[in-house]
Design a protein around this motif. Structure first.
Motif, PDB file in Angstrom:
ATOM      1  N   ALA A  13      42.872  29.676  29.431  1.00 50.24           N
ATOM      2  CA  ALA A  13      44.305  29.101  29.745  1.00 50.24           C
ATOM      3  C   ALA A  13      44.253  27.959  30.809  1.00 50.24           C
ATOM      4  N   VAL A  14      43.584  28.329  32.131  1.00 53.19           N
ATOM      5  CA  VAL A  14      43.290  27.404  32.781  1.00 53.19           C
ATOM      6  C   VAL A  14      42.693  25.947  32.432  1.00 53.19           C
ATOM      7  N   GLY A  15      41.437  26.340  31.709  1.00 50.93           N
ATOM      8  CA  GLY A  15      40.692  25.224  30.970  1.00 50.93           C
ATOM      9  C   GLY A  15      41.510  24.443  29.910  1.00 50.93           C
ATOM     10  N   ILE A  16      42.415  25.053  29.228  1.00 50.65           N
ATOM     11  CA  ILE A  16      43.210  24.404  28.320  1.00 50.65           C
ATOM     12  C   ILE A  16      43.920  23.428  29.166  1.00 50.65           C
ATOM     13  N   GLY A  17      44.799  23.932  29.978  1.00 49.12           N
ATOM     14  CA  GLY A  17      45.580  23.304  31.027  1.00 49.12           C
ATOM     15  C   GLY A  17      45.070  22.149  31.542  1.00 49.12           C
ATOM     16  N   TRP A  18      43.534  22.337  32.069  1.00 48.07           N
ATOM     17  CA  TRP A  18      42.754  21.097  32.617  1.00 48.07           C
ATOM     18  C   TRP A  18      42.675  20.170  31.667  1.00 48.07           C
ATOM     19  N   TRP A  19      42.217  20.400  30.312  1.00 43.11           N
ATOM     20  CA  TRP A  19      42.004  19.649  29.285  1.00 43.11           C
ATOM     21  C   TRP A  19      43.305  18.678  28.924  1.00 43.11           C
ATOM     22  N   ILE A  20      44.298  19.435  28.759  1.00 40.63           N
ATOM     23  CA  ILE A  20      45.804  18.556  28.615  1.00 40.63           C
ATOM     24  C   ILE A  20      45.961  17.655  29.803  1.00 40.63           C
ATOM     25  N   HIS A  21      45.848  18.344  30.961  1.00 42.38           N
ATOM     26  CA  HIS A  21      46.183  17.342  32.163  1.00 42.38           C
ATOM     27  C   HIS A  21      45.172  16.135  32.096  1.00 42.38           C
ATOM     28  N   THR A  22      43.939  16.277  31.792  1.00 39.76           N
ATOM     29  CA  THR A  22      42.974  15.130  31.683  1.00 39.76           C
ATOM     30  C   THR A  22      43.128  14.341  30.430  1.00 39.76           C
ATOM     31  N   MET A  23      43.603  14.831  29.331  1.00 36.89           N
ATOM     32  CA  MET A  23      44.108  13.882  28.334  1.00 36.89           C
ATOM     33  C   MET A  23      45.103  13.131  28.441  1.00 36.89           C
ATOM     34  N   GLN A  24      45.992  13.708  29.276  1.00 41.24           N
ATOM     35  CA  GLN A  24      47.209  12.622  29.661  1.00 41.24           C
ATOM     36  C   GLN A  24      46.874  11.609  30.641  1.00 41.24           C
ATOM     37  N   GLY A  25      45.672  11.698  31.146  1.00 44.08           N
ATOM     38  CA  GLY A  25      45.088  10.374  31.542  1.00 44.08           C
ATOM     39  C   GLY A  25      45.866   9.843  32.849  1.00 44.08           C
ATOM     40  N   SER A  26      46.397  11.043  33.615  1.00 42.20           N
ATOM     41  CA  SER A  26      47.436  10.610  34.796  1.00 42.20           C
ATOM     42  C   SER A  26      46.998  11.453  35.866  1.00 42.20           C
ATOM     43  N   GLY A  27      46.894  10.633  37.111  1.00 42.25           N
ATOM     44  CA  GLY A  27      46.844  11.651  38.465  1.00 42.25           C
ATOM     45  C   GLY A  27      47.976  11.914  38.960  1.00 42.25           C
TER      46      GLY A  27
END
Length: 219
Positions: A13-27
């Motif tokens: 779940a955390v990995g999916i969250g990190w992937w979504i967060h990365t795909m959003q391309g925002s810090g």
């Protein structure tokens, strides 16, 4: 196995969250929070463990000349300890997610607002998780012990009968527009009140299981 499922589901779940967060391309860390249902994954593993305990340890206990009452008391104690452990793990995981702000991504698996922001906070949510775990383990145990008691044919007759009753009840609720009322009642409950309702159900299931096991025959 359930402990492995607990951490594996959380990690995925955390990995999916990190992937979504990365795909959003925002810090930007102030985005909308995301929630996942991965916390329920270990519960189904525990349901399997409960059913396994009925189908495998019950014949063994009878071979050792333990009474059915003694076996049932042991089952309740074991399930209770496992449920408390699950509740404690839920509390710890929710606390970690809270203090880390969802691992810096606002991504939550255990720190769910509906459960953790009411009266009792994270502890109440853990109590609810523990009680739900106990109920589900009792349900898994029931079906396995019912199979030993009544046989495969009767088991399927009961399952199909309950499915028909459930479908008819669902249709009646739809017909009478009852879902909004049910949903409103659920939303009015807190983690503590839901824990109380589930505790009553757990006691009823314990009594039902004892009633079934009194005439169950080891395979």
């Amino acid at each position: 196995m359930p402990l492995s499922v607990f951490f594996a589901a959380w990690l995925i779940a955390v990995g999916i969250g990190w992937w979504i967060h990365t795909m959003q391309g925002s810090g930007d860390s102030s985005g909308e929070p995301m929630f996942t249902g991965a916390a329920q994954a270990p519960l189904w593993a525990l349901v399997f463990v409960a059913a396994y305990s009925a189908s495998h340890t019950f014949p063994f206990s009878m071979a050792l000349s333990y009474s059915r009452r003694t076996f049932m008391l042991g089952v309740i104690l074991a399930f209770g300890l496992v449920s408390v452990a699950f509740g404690a793990a839920f509390i710890l995981a929710a606390w970690i997610e809270r203090v880390t702000d969802g691992f810096g991504m606002h991504f939550y698996t255990f720190n769910l607002p509906y459960l953790t922001q009411g009266s009792g906070g994270i502890v109440a949510a853990g109590a609810l998780a523990a009680t739900l775990c106990l109920v589900l383990m009792m349900v898994g145990f029931f079906w396995a012990i019912l199979y030993l008691r009544a046989g495969l044919f009767t088991l399927w007759v009961i399952i199909l009968g309950l499915a028909v009753v459930g479908l008819a009840g669902t249709m009646l609720i739809f017909q009478n527009d009852g879902w909004p009322v049910i949903w409103e009642w659920i939303m009015q409950q807190s983690a503590l009140s839901l824990t109380g309702w589930l505790a009553i159900l757990a006691v009823g299931l314990a009594g039902l299981n004892y009633g079934v096991i009194r005439r169950a025959t080891p395979a």
